[in-house]
Motif scaffolding. Structure first.
Motif, PDB file in Angstrom:
ATOM      1  N   LEU A 107       0.874  -1.038   0.249  1.00  0.00           N
ATOM      2  CA  LEU A 107      -0.191  -0.254  -0.171  1.00  0.00           C
ATOM      3  C   LEU A 107       0.597   1.146  -0.092  1.00  0.00           C
ATOM      4  O   LEU A 107       1.638   1.617   1.016  1.00  0.00           O
ATOM      5  CB  LEU A 107      -0.608   0.254   1.048  1.00  0.00           C
ATOM      6  N   GLU A 108       0.671   2.213  -1.315  1.00  0.00           N
ATOM      7  CA  GLU A 108       1.477   3.520  -0.932  1.00  0.00           C
ATOM      8  C   GLU A 108       0.812   4.862  -1.068  1.00  0.00           C
ATOM      9  O   GLU A 108      -0.424   4.807  -1.430  1.00  0.00           O
ATOM     10  CB  GLU A 108       1.990   3.494  -2.652  1.00  0.00           C
ATOM     11  N   LEU A 109       0.390   5.125   0.037  1.00  0.00           N
ATOM     12  CA  LEU A 109       0.011   5.809   0.796  1.00  0.00           C
ATOM     13  C   LEU A 109      -0.337   7.513   0.053  1.00  0.00           C
ATOM     14  O   LEU A 109      -1.024   7.995   0.260  1.00  0.00           O
ATOM     15  CB  LEU A 109      -0.094   6.388   2.424  1.00  0.00           C
ATOM     16  N   THR A 110       1.214   7.369  -0.059  1.00  0.00           N
ATOM     17  CA  THR A 110       0.583   8.955  -0.812  1.00  0.00           C
ATOM     18  C   THR A 110      -0.207   9.076  -2.436  1.00  0.00           C
ATOM     19  O   THR A 110      -0.311   9.770  -2.364  1.00  0.00           O
ATOM     20  CB  THR A 110       2.176   9.219  -1.468  1.00  0.00           C
ATOM     21  N   LYS A 111      -0.126   7.853  -2.672  1.00  0.00           N
ATOM     22  CA  LYS A 111      -1.577   7.384  -3.855  1.00  0.00           C
ATOM     23  C   LYS A 111      -3.253   7.257  -3.353  1.00  0.00           C
ATOM     24  O   LYS A 111      -3.698   7.340  -4.103  1.00  0.00           O
ATOM     25  CB  LYS A 111      -0.670   6.739  -4.741  1.00  0.00           C
ATOM     26  N   VAL A 112      -3.462   7.652  -2.098  1.00  0.00           N
ATOM     27  CA  VAL A 112      -4.462   8.047  -1.626  1.00  0.00           C
ATOM     28  C   VAL A 112      -5.060   8.951  -1.328  1.00  0.00           C
ATOM     29  O   VAL A 112      -3.951   9.831  -0.863  1.00  0.00           O
ATOM     30  CB  VAL A 112      -4.587   6.895  -0.492  1.00  0.00           C
ATOM     31  N   SER A 113      -5.740   8.760  -1.835  1.00  0.00           N
ATOM     32  CA  SER A 113      -6.618  10.333  -1.931  1.00  0.00           C
ATOM     33  C   SER A 113      -6.874  10.714  -0.253  1.00  0.00           C
ATOM     34  O   SER A 113      -6.927  12.175  -0.458  1.00  0.00           O
ATOM     35  CB  SER A 113      -7.542  10.545  -2.517  1.00  0.00           C
ATOM     36  N   ASP A 114      -8.054  10.384   0.345  1.00  0.00           N
ATOM     37  CA  ASP A 114      -8.180   9.991   1.299  1.00  0.00           C
ATOM     38  C   ASP A 114      -9.145   8.906   1.876  1.00  0.00           C
ATOM     39  O   ASP A 114      -8.268   7.860   1.711  1.00  0.00           O
ATOM     40  CB  ASP A 114     -10.233  11.412   0.621  1.00  0.00           C
ATOM     41  N   ASN A 115      -9.743   9.208   3.164  1.00  0.00           N
ATOM     42  CA  ASN A 115      -9.693   8.337   3.614  1.00  0.00           C
ATOM     43  C   ASN A 115     -10.732   7.360   3.624  1.00  0.00           C
ATOM     44  O   ASN A 115     -11.032   6.221   3.734  1.00  0.00           O
ATOM     45  CB  ASN A 115     -10.315   8.356   4.847  1.00  0.00           C
ATOM     46  N   SER A 116     -11.757   7.834   2.602  1.00  0.00           N
ATOM     47  CA  SER A 116     -12.870   6.956   2.247  1.00  0.00           C
ATOM     48  C   SER A 116     -12.072   5.755   0.879  1.00  0.00           C
ATOM     49  O   SER A 116     -12.281   4.638   1.028  1.00  0.00           O
ATOM     50  CB  SER A 116     -13.611   7.422   1.786  1.00  0.00           C
ATOM     51  N   GLU A 117     -10.733   6.297   0.034  1.00  0.00           N
ATOM     52  CA  GLU A 117     -10.044   6.168  -0.790  1.00  0.00           C
ATOM     53  C   GLU A 117      -9.583   4.333  -0.398  1.00  0.00           C
ATOM     54  O   GLU A 117      -9.671   3.708  -0.201  1.00  0.00           O
ATOM     55  CB  GLU A 117      -9.284   6.373  -1.909  1.00  0.00           C
ATOM     56  N   LEU A 118      -8.965   4.621   1.259  1.00  0.00           N
ATOM     57  CA  LEU A 118      -8.025   3.657   1.910  1.00  0.00           C
ATOM     58  C   LEU A 118      -9.226   2.542   2.342  1.00  0.00           C
ATOM     59  O   LEU A 118      -8.917   1.660   2.435  1.00  0.00           O
ATOM     60  CB  LEU A 118      -7.503   4.625   2.880  1.00  0.00           C
ATOM     61  N   ARG A 119     -10.503   3.164   2.633  1.00  0.00           N
ATOM     62  CA  ARG A 119     -11.395   2.173   2.993  1.00  0.00           C
ATOM     63  C   ARG A 119     -11.612   1.125   2.348  1.00  0.00           C
ATOM     64  O   ARG A 119     -11.887  -0.061   1.445  1.00  0.00           O
ATOM     65  CB  ARG A 119     -12.597   2.312   4.118  1.00  0.00           C
ATOM     66  N   ALA A 120     -12.127   1.702   1.136  1.00  0.00           N
ATOM     67  CA  ALA A 120     -12.224   1.114  -0.727  1.00  0.00           C
ATOM     68  C   ALA A 120     -11.421   0.014  -0.639  1.00  0.00           C
ATOM     69  O   ALA A 120     -11.250  -1.009  -0.826  1.00  0.00           O
ATOM     70  CB  ALA A 120     -12.721   2.407  -1.198  1.00  0.00           C
ATOM     71  N   ASN A 168      -8.474   3.758  12.315  1.00  0.00           N
ATOM     72  CA  ASN A 168      -9.763   2.782  11.664  1.00  0.00           C
ATOM     73  C   ASN A 168      -9.520   1.473  10.246  1.00  0.00           C
ATOM     74  O   ASN A 168     -10.058   0.763  10.577  1.00  0.00           O
ATOM     75  CB  ASN A 168     -10.686   3.093  10.790  1.00  0.00           C
ATOM     76  N   PHE A 169      -8.558   1.782   9.516  1.00  0.00           N
ATOM     77  CA  PHE A 169      -7.500   0.958   8.712  1.00  0.00           C
ATOM     78  C   PHE A 169      -7.494  -0.356   8.887  1.00  0.00           C
ATOM     79  O   PHE A 169      -7.247  -0.871   8.781  1.00  0.00           O
ATOM     80  CB  PHE A 169      -6.952   1.929   7.361  1.00  0.00           C
ATOM     81  N   THR A 170      -6.005  -0.227  10.628  1.00  0.00           N
ATOM     82  CA  THR A 170      -6.045  -0.673  10.951  1.00  0.00           C
ATOM     83  C   THR A 170      -6.770  -1.930  12.300  1.00  0.00           C
ATOM     84  O   THR A 170      -6.518  -2.866  12.678  1.00  0.00           O
ATOM     85  CB  THR A 170      -4.354  -0.170  11.590  1.00  0.00           C
ATOM     86  N   ASP A 171      -7.236  -1.431  12.941  1.00  0.00           N
ATOM     87  CA  ASP A 171      -8.090  -1.555  14.204  1.00  0.00           C
ATOM     88  C   ASP A 171      -9.428  -0.961  13.856  1.00  0.00           C
ATOM     89  O   ASP A 171     -10.142  -1.043  15.324  1.00  0.00           O
ATOM     90  CB  ASP A 171      -7.093  -0.726  15.545  1.00  0.00           C
ATOM     91  N   GLY A 172     -10.057  -0.521  13.434  1.00  0.00           N
ATOM     92  CA  GLY A 172     -10.893  -0.281  13.379  1.00  0.00           C
ATOM     93  C   GLY A 172     -12.336  -1.095  12.326  1.00  0.00           C
ATOM     94  O   GLY A 172     -12.021  -2.109  12.308  1.00  0.00           O
TER      95      GLY A 172
END
Length: 511
Positions: free
Chosen positions: A260-273, A334-338
């Motif tokens: 997972l490259e976090l710099t390519k993720v725009s926001d938290n919604s995309e991270l959850r997706a 939330n990604f790791t423990d939510g």
């Protein structure tokens, strides 16, 4: 007798042509019922597709096929045997498939009972399609006692075989704005294993035992009400083997890897997706977590907003507007423990960093990062493992000199030692002498020429403090072992004595 038999067959042919098809169907059903009633066996049909339309694939049929493949594999110790098999290999598998040939049977045993599988393949009339099914024959008296446990055994064995034999994939995220946002993958064929890793034996044992306990702990995690996932936090200087350890974990468990490259993720919604799209039995990796996004600034921004709200200035800050358009610390937690982290099972989340002190403590608490692994420079056992891998040597007179350098604070990282051994793999004596020279330069404090860079200068003190690798479970204390470095005069005397030893050894060996 032959004339009577031919007469009977002719009569049957005439009856089939004269009698209506409905009556023939009733007579055939009656014959089948009579045969089933008199037979001591029960017959269970498992078709390839559910229903009559042939669209919905029967998952049990696939499990039976994989199970029979596993018991017929040459490496499998099984009592099952089949006189004829069909061999095949697909692009997505690393093994040859052993399938029961059409209309042949294979015997199996379970809890002392004899069972039989038959692979039926019939050609559909007026079509080129084939109708496939497996027929299970088992003792009628024990039908209700062994059927469900045996099918559970077949399913479990098939899933394990599928996980081991399929080709593993390495995924990475495209990033927002790309044509196909989500994960893209390539075959994962990293050769790193726990046998080739330059780690101390105790650390290897702890890691493999923890991974095995996790992968077999489905019932335990469900019983205690916890999500079936585990977090690993790997930290240490550059070249200490963090990426190689991740690859070894994936090969050990036969898991896919999601980088997972976090710099390519725009926001938290995309991270959850992205998290929802990951599969079970996978490792989600975020490397250099302290450099991916500025997560530690979240807490500072919250404090500044509290101060600004308590002041008399009514002007709003711009931080509130930007929070919705980037990945925040709260979103990563939330990604790791939510709740969203529980959308799958049997997942491992790995964070890596070169500077542990720069990572927000909220990411490292128990329940998020359960196991903290500190990777440092090569110890004695790790160095011998590298020499065994690169040079094929189990012993050498210079091993004692290397051990002395390690104890004196001259240990190198696995990447540095590996580069020296790789460059001189044709001459073992020259390779080990160059390793000793590099360690001597480290002890003198002058650095190692062509091995270290300016970016590694700040890690020199850390390397001197801990030549061994340390695993910390259930918490995040700083377990680097501090030791007082000897004076420069003592180091010079040690190096003079070491050079004399290596020189005498070279003269003795005629080098």
């Amino acid at each position: 007798m032959l004339s009577q038999l031919w007469s009977f067959l002719g009569l049957l042919t005439v009856l089939q042509n004269v009698l209506p098809s409905q009556l023939l169907s009733v007579l055939h059903s009656f014959y089948q019922s009579l045969q089933d009633m008199l037979s001591p066996y029960s017959y269970l049909d498992i078709p390839e597709f559910n229903g009559y339309c042939g669209v919905d694939v029967n998952d049990l049929y696939r499990h039976v096929k994989l199970y029979l493949n596993s018991v017929n594999h040459p490496s499998a110790a099984s009592t099952a045997s089949c006189p004829r098999l069909t061999l095949s290999r697909s692009n997505s598998s690393t093994r040859i498939s052993f399938t029961v040939a059409a209309n042949h049977s294979i015997r199996d045993s379970f809890r002392g009972h004899s069972l039989c599988w038959t692979h039926n393949v019939d050609t559909v009339q007026d079509s080129l399609d084939e109708k496939r099914s497996f027929v299970l024959k088992l003792p009628k008296r024990h039908h209700h006692t062994i059927l469900q446990p045996y099918l559970d055994h077949v399913t479990a064995r098939a899933q394990d075989f599928e996980r081991v034999s399929r080709e593993r994939r390495l995924f990475t995220n495209n990033g927002h704005g790309s044509y196909d946002s989500g994960w893209v993958s390539v075959p994962f064929r990293h050769p790193s294993t726990f046998d080739t890793l330059a780690l101390e034996p105790q650390l290897k044992k702890q890691l493999t035992e923890d991974l095995t306990t996790f992968s077999t702990g489905k019932e335990f995690y469900h019983r205690v009400g916890r999500a079936w996932k585990r977090g690993y936090f790997l930290y240490g200087p550059p070249g200490s083997g963090k990426s190689s350890l991740i690859a070894a974990m994936a090969n050990y468990l036969c898991y896919d890897v999601y980088d997972l490259e976090l710099t390519k993720v725009s926001d938290n919604s995309e991270l959850r997706a992205l998290l929802i799209q990951t599969t079970n039995r996978s490792i989600v990796v975020i490397e250099d977590i302290d450099c991916s996004v500025d997560l530690t600034a979240d807490r500072l921004s919250k404090k500044s907003r509290k101060r600004s709200s308590s002041s008399s200035s009514p002007m709003p800050t711009k931080v509130d507007e930007d929070d919705g358009r980037r990945v925040t610390l709260s979103g990563l937690l939330n990604f790791t423990d939510g709740l969203w982290s529980c959308c799958g099972e049997e997942r491992i989340i790995v964070f890596t960093t070169n500077h542990r002190e720069n990572v927000d403590p909220a990411l490292l608490r128990c329940g998020r990062m359960d196991v903290h692994v500190s990777l440092g420079a090569c110890g004695a056992h790790a160095f011998r493992a590298l020499v065994k891998n690169y040079l094929g040597l189990d012993s050498h007179p210079l091993f004692e000199a290397v051990d002395s350098c390690v104890r004196s604070g001259g240990a190198l990282t696995p990447a540095q030692v590996g580069e020296i051994l790789l460059r001189n793999r044709g001459d073992a004596n020259l390779a080990l002498k160059e390793v000793v020279s590099a360690m001597q330069g480290r002890i003198l404090g002058g650095g190692v020429r062509d091995l270290t860079t300016d970016s590694e200068a700040e890690t020199q003190t850390l390397l001197l403090r801990s030549p061994e690798s340390v695993l910390v479970g259930g918490g995040s204390p700083d377990n680097w072992v501090s030791s007082s470095s000897p004076g420069r005069k003592k180091r010079v005397k040690f190096l003079v004595r070491l050079r004399s030893l290596t020189k005498s050894d070279s003269v003795r060996r005629g080098v």
